[in-house]
Design an enzyme around this catalytic site. Structure first.
Site, PDB file in Angstrom:
ATOM      1  N   ARG A  83       0.795  -1.211   0.106  1.00  7.96           N
ATOM      2  CA  ARG A  83      -0.052  -0.020   0.016  1.00  7.96           C
ATOM      3  C   ARG A  83       0.928   1.225   0.028  1.00  7.96           C
ATOM      4  O   ARG A  83       1.607   1.488   0.928  1.00  7.96           O
ATOM      5  CB  ARG A  83      -0.782  -0.084   1.218  1.00  7.96           C
ATOM      6  CG  ARG A  83      -1.784   1.322   1.366  1.00  7.96           C
ATOM      7  CD  ARG A  83      -2.764   1.062   2.433  1.00  7.96           C
ATOM      8  NE  ARG A  83      -3.298   2.229   2.791  1.00  7.96           N
ATOM      9  CZ  ARG A  83      -3.411   3.183   3.646  1.00  7.96           C
ATOM     10  NH1 ARG A  83      -2.501   3.154   4.731  1.00  7.96           N
ATOM     11  NH2 ARG A  83      -4.040   4.599   3.710  1.00  7.96           N
ATOM     12  N   HIS A 127      -2.708  11.097   0.573  1.00  7.85           N
ATOM     13  CA  HIS A 127      -2.257  10.736   2.135  1.00  7.85           C
ATOM     14  C   HIS A 127      -1.568  12.243   2.352  1.00  7.85           C
ATOM     15  O   HIS A 127      -0.454  12.069   2.677  1.00  7.85           O
ATOM     16  CB  HIS A 127      -1.205   9.791   2.162  1.00  7.85           C
ATOM     17  CG  HIS A 127      -0.872   8.924   3.357  1.00  7.85           C
ATOM     18  ND1 HIS A 127      -1.006   7.619   3.700  1.00  7.85           N
ATOM     19  CD2 HIS A 127      -0.609   9.648   4.402  1.00  7.85           C
ATOM     20  CE1 HIS A 127      -0.653   7.329   4.916  1.00  7.85           C
ATOM     21  NE2 HIS A 127      -0.417   8.676   5.336  1.00  7.85           N
ATOM     22  N   GLU A 172      -7.073   8.639   6.121  1.00  4.38           N
ATOM     23  CA  GLU A 172      -7.552   9.165   7.528  1.00  4.38           C
ATOM     24  C   GLU A 172      -7.900  10.483   7.325  1.00  4.38           C
ATOM     25  O   GLU A 172      -7.249  11.572   7.800  1.00  4.38           O
ATOM     26  CB  GLU A 172      -6.306   9.113   8.465  1.00  4.38           C
ATOM     27  CG  GLU A 172      -5.906   7.674   8.512  1.00  4.38           C
ATOM     28  CD  GLU A 172      -4.542   7.891   9.690  1.00  4.38           C
ATOM     29  OE1 GLU A 172      -4.278   8.836  10.129  1.00  4.38           O
ATOM     30  OE2 GLU A 172      -4.254   6.596   9.997  1.00  4.38           O
ATOM     31  N   ASN A 297      -7.076   2.272  10.265  1.00  5.96           N
ATOM     32  CA  ASN A 297      -5.707   2.328  10.741  1.00  5.96           C
ATOM     33  C   ASN A 297      -5.844   2.182  12.045  1.00  5.96           C
ATOM     34  O   ASN A 297      -6.573   3.052  12.712  1.00  5.96           O
ATOM     35  CB  ASN A 297      -5.300   3.606  10.231  1.00  5.96           C
ATOM     36  CG  ASN A 297      -4.879   3.658   8.692  1.00  5.96           C
ATOM     37  OD1 ASN A 297      -4.981   2.482   8.116  1.00  5.96           O
ATOM     38  ND2 ASN A 297      -4.482   4.677   8.116  1.00  5.96           N
ATOM     39  N   TYR A 299      -3.549   2.163  15.928  1.00  5.83           N
ATOM     40  CA  TYR A 299      -2.416   2.030  16.706  1.00  5.83           C
ATOM     41  C   TYR A 299      -2.671   1.854  18.055  1.00  5.83           C
ATOM     42  O   TYR A 299      -1.852   1.416  18.980  1.00  5.83           O
ATOM     43  CB  TYR A 299      -1.584   3.538  16.392  1.00  5.83           C
ATOM     44  CG  TYR A 299      -1.311   3.555  15.025  1.00  5.83           C
ATOM     45  CD1 TYR A 299      -0.086   3.003  14.633  1.00  5.83           C
ATOM     46  CD2 TYR A 299      -1.929   4.049  13.964  1.00  5.83           C
ATOM     47  CE1 TYR A 299       0.431   3.065  13.452  1.00  5.83           C
ATOM     48  CE2 TYR A 299      -1.603   4.149  12.696  1.00  5.83           C
ATOM     49  CZ  TYR A 299      -0.198   3.660  12.310  1.00  5.83           C
ATOM     50  OH  TYR A 299       0.294   3.572  11.186  1.00  5.83           O
ATOM     51  N   GLU A 358      -3.445  -0.181   8.392  1.00 11.14           N
ATOM     52  CA  GLU A 358      -1.992   0.370   9.002  1.00 11.14           C
ATOM     53  C   GLU A 358      -2.250  -0.159  10.417  1.00 11.14           C
ATOM     54  O   GLU A 358      -3.202  -0.030  11.192  1.00 11.14           O
ATOM     55  CB  GLU A 358      -2.009   1.897   9.202  1.00 11.14           C
ATOM     56  CG  GLU A 358      -1.699   2.797   7.848  1.00 11.14           C
ATOM     57  CD  GLU A 358      -1.468   4.155   7.963  1.00 11.14           C
ATOM     58  OE1 GLU A 358      -1.102   4.720   9.130  1.00 11.14           O
ATOM     59  OE2 GLU A 358      -1.478   4.910   7.089  1.00 11.14           O
TER      60      GLU A 358
END
Ligand code: FCB
Length: 451
Positions: A83, A127, A172, A297, A299, A358
């Site tokens: 990606r 992005h 995002e 995504n 985290y 991600e």
């Protein structure tokens, strides 16, 4: 199963997609090469005090020149997919008008090289590196930017649509709107809530217009949106904290996914701000153009408690400290939070397919005497989060793939090069690539070896 049989991912369904992710501004460098125009990030990095140590993406990992090496690293990792994102200012230096052939050719060569080694290109159209000319004209607060994006997207569908089967419109968009226009942490660095809300609508419109262009162009592949949902957990089981946690998730989930799935904007969210969106005729239908997948995504997961609403935080919640181990970003390591957020999304919206687009962690690594990078904490992070994906699938979540962030140590936005997310180290002086232990761990995880 015998050792010789193809076996990918221990306990994952057949066909589960394993990948790695990067983005253009974070790795390419070569900001003046072959007719590339400036982006809002080139300008932002030059404003004093915006980026740690005054750093910028001028050189980054120099992937614009070193991409064959990156492709080799991906190939040895044996990922199914890579990606990466396209720098809009390489394709349209001013964000409009005729396409710059050299810019398109760069991505075309990359796509061909990936396909030649059996890696599927997953292309992100945006992005965060908006052409500066559009930024100066108002950026995402200007409705015209959405139409410019659709035009650029159409150019890319025509250029690569014969070889690229998976596209995402925006990465995002919450960060583009809220870090860019409300928090002032990302380009263009504004601190103005009304601008963030206008940007939200225009980003969604851009997404919808691009999906529409994709369908009208009868492109053979699939298209989706990548979000960074946050579903903080309530600090306690008190009803007030439970309700606060629900409100705290809206700006990162429903604000985007409600309109995309045809439900309009979350009314309570807008009411709490006394705000309305700059919606024009047909916008909401366009934004709700059916998509094929949602990228998540992930985290970390935070904890929140209820507090009285204030003009600064009209949703009435505050983050509370936790005892949980943190990464170098100060982010809590909560693998099961990934399982929770995937479950929440698949229960709340009619998502056909989900991908973790991600997931990864920043730690400060140091090379051992023999040159190896023994990033045990990052290995543990990946181990836990990959297991959480397996749990989510067992829960019934239609999770189809996983992308590690990131292949390379790279330019981490306002943090500059101080935060390393790579599974491959990049020497800041020589730009030499050196796989870390996490790279070898991920290779083994993909090959289905459990420890
Ligand atoms: C995400 C961004 C990505 C990278 C990681 C750490 O929010 O999409 O570019 O910066 O965080």
């Amino acid at each position: 199963m015998s050792d010789t049989e193809e076996k990918r991912g221990d306990g994952f369904p057949e066909g589960f997609l394993w990948g790695c992710a990067t983005s253009s501004y974070q790795i390419e460098g070569a900001v003046d090469a072959d007719g590339r125009g400036p982006s809002i990030w080139d300008a932002f990095c030059r404003e004093p005090g915006r980026v740690a140590f005054g750093q910028n993406g001028d050189v980054a990992c120099d992937s614009y020149h070193r991409w064959p090496e990156d492709v080799r690293l991906l190939s040895e990792l044996d990922v199914d997919a890579y990606r990466f994102s396209i720098a809009w200012p390489r394709v349209q230096p001013d964000g409009r008008g005729a396409a710059n052939r050299a810019g398109i050719d760069y991505y075309s060569r990359l796509v061909d090289a990936l396909l030649a080694v059996g890696i599927e290109p997953w292309v992100t159209l945006y992005h965060w590196d908006l052409p500066l000319a559009l930024g100066r004209a108002g950026g995402w607060t200007d409705r015209d930017t959405a139409y410019r994006f659709a035009d650029y997207a159409g150019t890319m569908f025509r250029a690569l649509g014969d070889r690229v089967a998976h596209w995402t419109t925006l990465n995002e968009p919450w960060c583009s709107a809220f870090l860019g226009y409300e928090a002032g942490e990302h380009a263009p660095g504004l601190r103005d809530r009304p601008s963030a809300l206008r940007a939200t609508h225009h980003l969604l419109l851009a997404h919808g217009l691009a999906v529409d262009a994709f369908r009208r162009g009868a492109c053979p592949g699939e298209i989706g949106l990548v979000v960074n949902p946050a579903t903080p957990r309530p600090a306690t089981r008190r009803p007030a904290d439970l309700a606060a946690a629900g409100r705290a998730s809206v700006e990162r989930t429903g604000l985007w996914l409600d309109p995309v799935f045809g439900r309009g904007y979350p009314e309570a969210y807008l009411a709490a701000r006394g705000a309305s969106m700059p919606v024009e005729a047909d916008d909401m239908e366009l934004i709700a153009a059916p998509i094929d997948f949602v990228g998540v995504n992930y985290y970390n997961e935070d904890a929140v408690k209820a507090v009285p609403a204030t003009p600064l935080c009209p949703d009435g919640y505050a983050y509370v400290p936790t005892s949980i181990e943190k990464t170098e970003m100060g982010w809590d390591v909560v693998p099961q939070g990934l399982r929770r957020v995937l479950g929440f999304i698949s229960r709340s919206w009619p998502v056909r397919e989900l991908y973790v687009t991600e997931n990864g962690a920043a730690y400060s690594d140091s090379a051992a005497a023999d040159g190896s990078v023994r990033d045990a904490a990052r290995v543990a992070y990946y181990r836990g989060h990959i297991a959480a994906c397996r749990d989510a699938i067992a829960d019934g979540v239609p999770l189809r793939g996983y992308f590690a962030w990131s292949l390379l140590d790279n330019f981490e936005w306002a943090h500059g090069y101080g935060k390393s997310f790579g599974i491959v180290a990049v020497d800041p002086k020589t730009l030499e690539r050196k796989p870390k232990d996490s790279y070898y761990f991920y290779r083994d995880a993909i090959a289905g070896y459990s420890e």
